[in-house]
Design a protein around this motif. Structure first.
Motif, short mmCIF file in Angstrom:
data_model
loop_
_atom_site.label_atom_id
_atom_site.label_comp_id
_atom_site.label_asym_id
_atom_site.label_seq_id
_atom_site.Cartn_x
_atom_site.Cartn_y
_atom_site.Cartn_z
N ILE A 187 0.83 -1.20 0.00
CA ILE A 187 0.00 0.00 0.00
C ILE A 187 0.87 1.26 0.00
O ILE A 187 0.63 2.21 -0.76
N LYS A 188 1.88 1.26 0.83
CA LYS A 188 2.78 2.41 0.91
C LYS A 188 3.50 2.63 -0.42
O LYS A 188 3.68 3.77 -0.87
N ALA A 189 3.92 1.52 -1.05
CA ALA A 189 4.63 1.61 -2.33
C ALA A 189 3.74 2.24 -3.39
O ALA A 189 4.18 3.09 -4.18
N PHE A 190 2.47 1.85 -3.43
CA PHE A 190 1.54 2.42 -4.40
C PHE A 190 1.20 3.87 -4.07
O PHE A 190 1.05 4.70 -4.98
N ASP A 191 1.08 4.18 -2.77
CA ASP A 191 0.85 5.57 -2.36
C ASP A 191 2.01 6.45 -2.83
O ASP A 191 1.79 7.55 -3.38
N ASN A 192 3.23 5.98 -2.61
CA ASN A 192 4.42 6.74 -3.03
C ASN A 192 4.46 6.88 -4.55
O ASN A 192 4.80 7.95 -5.08
N LEU A 194 1.95 6.86 -6.72
CA LEU A 194 0.92 7.79 -7.19
C LEU A 194 1.27 9.24 -6.85
O LEU A 194 0.92 10.17 -7.59
N ALA A 195 1.99 9.44 -5.74
CA ALA A 195 2.42 10.78 -5.36
C ALA A 195 3.57 11.26 -6.24
O ALA A 195 3.62 12.43 -6.64
N ASP A 196 4.49 10.34 -6.54
CA ASP A 196 5.66 10.70 -7.35
C ASP A 196 5.33 10.87 -8.82
O ASP A 196 5.99 11.63 -9.53
N PHE A 197 4.33 10.13 -9.31
CA PHE A 197 3.98 10.18 -10.73
C PHE A 197 2.47 10.45 -10.87
O PHE A 197 1.71 9.57 -11.29
N PRO A 198 2.04 11.67 -10.54
CA PRO A 198 0.60 11.96 -10.56
C PRO A 198 -0.06 11.82 -11.93
O PRO A 198 -1.26 11.54 -12.02
N GLY A 199 0.71 11.99 -12.98
CA GLY A 199 0.13 11.88 -14.32
C GLY A 199 0.44 10.56 -14.99
O GLY A 199 0.35 10.44 -16.23
N THR A 200 0.79 9.56 -14.22
CA THR A 200 1.23 8.28 -14.77
C THR A 200 0.16 7.58 -15.61
O THR A 200 -1.03 7.65 -15.32
N SER A 201 0.63 6.88 -16.63
CA SER A 201 -0.28 6.07 -17.44
C SER A 201 -0.66 4.78 -16.72
O SER A 201 -1.54 4.05 -17.17
N PHE A 202 -0.01 4.51 -15.59
CA PHE A 202 -0.30 3.31 -14.79
C PHE A 202 -1.23 3.61 -13.62
O PHE A 202 -1.37 2.79 -12.72
N LYS A 203 -1.84 4.78 -13.63
CA LYS A 203 -2.65 5.19 -12.49
C LYS A 203 -3.79 4.22 -12.21
O LYS A 203 -4.05 3.85 -11.05
N GLU A 204 -4.48 3.77 -13.25
CA GLU A 204 -5.60 2.85 -13.07
C GLU A 204 -5.15 1.56 -12.40
O GLU A 204 -5.75 1.10 -11.42
N GLN A 205 -4.07 0.97 -12.90
CA GLN A 205 -3.57 -0.28 -12.33
C GLN A 205 -3.04 -0.06 -10.92
O GLN A 205 -3.25 -0.90 -10.04
N ALA A 206 -2.35 1.05 -10.72
CA ALA A 206 -1.78 1.33 -9.40
C ALA A 206 -2.89 1.47 -8.35
O ALA A 206 -2.78 0.93 -7.24
N MET A 207 -3.95 2.19 -8.69
CA MET A 207 -5.05 2.37 -7.75
C MET A 207 -5.78 1.05 -7.50
O MET A 207 -6.23 0.78 -6.38
N TYR A 209 -4.40 -2.07 -7.69
CA TYR A 209 -3.56 -2.95 -6.87
C TYR A 209 -3.41 -2.42 -5.45
O TYR A 209 -3.23 -3.20 -4.51
N ARG A 210 -3.49 -1.11 -5.29
CA ARG A 210 -3.50 -0.56 -3.92
C ARG A 210 -4.77 -1.01 -3.20
O ARG A 210 -4.72 -1.42 -2.03
N LEU A 211 -5.90 -0.94 -3.90
CA LEU A 211 -7.17 -1.42 -3.34
C LEU A 211 -7.07 -2.91 -3.02
O LEU A 211 -7.49 -3.34 -1.94
N ASP A 212 -6.50 -3.68 -3.93
CA ASP A 212 -6.37 -5.12 -3.73
C ASP A 212 -5.54 -5.42 -2.48
O ASP A 212 -5.89 -6.31 -1.69
#
Length: 271
Positions: A187-192, A194-207, A209-212
């Motif tokens: 969870i912390k890794a995904f939080d970091n 999403l904070a470091d790459f706010p415009g990432t193309s992986f945002k959907e997957q990151a959010m 997997y954070r939920l998962d």
């Protein structure tokens, strides 16, 4: 006629080779400079480089030094010796800041670092260095004709770092096995990320997997921590659904949310 042309070509090749060999053995630095320049102009980068390496010390402080150092540094890049090219091109840039070639050289110096940037799955030290060099070029030459290419390279390098960070976070999720510390790390890794790459193309997957990760952490928690963790996971679900209401992953997310909501209700009923 064709045979004559062929024979002339062979003779010229032998003559050029012989001239090159003589220049290598010669003690005359002027001859070396002339032959090295001929090799350079003909695109024979390795041969030119070998001759230039012999005479670089002799031309320090002389009028021809700038041209020689330009060709010498550039020949490393053309030979794809990018580490040495980055060093030599950087030396030229520092030694001749007023040269008409300095902008071109500065770009190639930065691009040399880009050329040795590894695939995203490997250590990314060279990628970070390349980004720094290219950004310095962009800042120093904001009106350069090379700016579009420089920005393109920066974008590619940014993507590597982005992909690297995403895969690391995703790996935390994959290796977690009913250990709260594992899921918390994910969870912390995904939080970091999403904070470091706010415009990432992986945002959907990151959010997702954070939920998962939060879902698995909450469902498998002890009673004293379960409710709070499930509520946190439900908040992650709400955020995911808000940002990606049409996601192909929403079906799986909905299932998690149903299970978590039921668990929270049962937990409240018990208490």
């Amino acid at each position: 006629m064709k045979k004559l042309v062929y024979l002339l070509a062979i003779l010229l090749a032998f003559s050029s080779c012989s001239e090159y060999q003589k220049a290598l053995k010669s003690e005359d630095i002027k001859t070396k400079f002339e032959v090295g320049t001929q090799m350079y102009d003909a695109g024979k980068w390795s041969k030119a480089n070998r001759i230039f390496a012999q005479i670089v010390p002799n031309y320090r402080g002389k009028p021809q030094a700038e041209k020689l150092m330009y060709m010498y540094a550039r020949s490393f890049y053309e030979m794809k010796s990018y580490i040495e090219a980055g060093y030599q091109l950087g030396r030229f840039e520092n030694a001749y800041p007023n040269s008409e070639k300095v902008e071109e050289i500065a770009f190639l110096a930065a691009k040399s670092y880009y050329q040795v940037s590894p695939v995203y799955s490997k250590e990314q030290q060279e990628t970070v260095e390349a980004l720094e060099k290219l950004q310095l070029f962009v800042n120093k030459y904001p009106n350069s004709e090379l700016l579009p290419e420089a920005n393109k390279l920066i974008k590619e390098l940014d993507y590597k770092l982005e992909r690297k960070a995403f895969e690391i976070a995703k790996q935390y999720n994959r290796v977690a096995y009913f250990e709260s510390s594992d899921y918390e790390a994910a969870i912390k890794a995904f939080d970091n990320f999403l904070a470091d790459f706010p415009g990432t193309s992986f945002k959907e997957q990151a959010m997702f997997y954070r939920l998962d990760s939060a879902y698995k952490l909450g469902i498998n928690s002890i009673d004293t921590k379960k409710e709070a963790r499930l509520n946190t996971a439900i908040n992650y679900y709400d955020s995911f659904k808000k940002f990606f209401p049409n996601s192909e992953l929403l079906k799986d997310a909905d299932k998690m949310n149903e299970e978590m909501t039921t668990a929270v209700q049962q937990f409240n009923t018990k208490s």
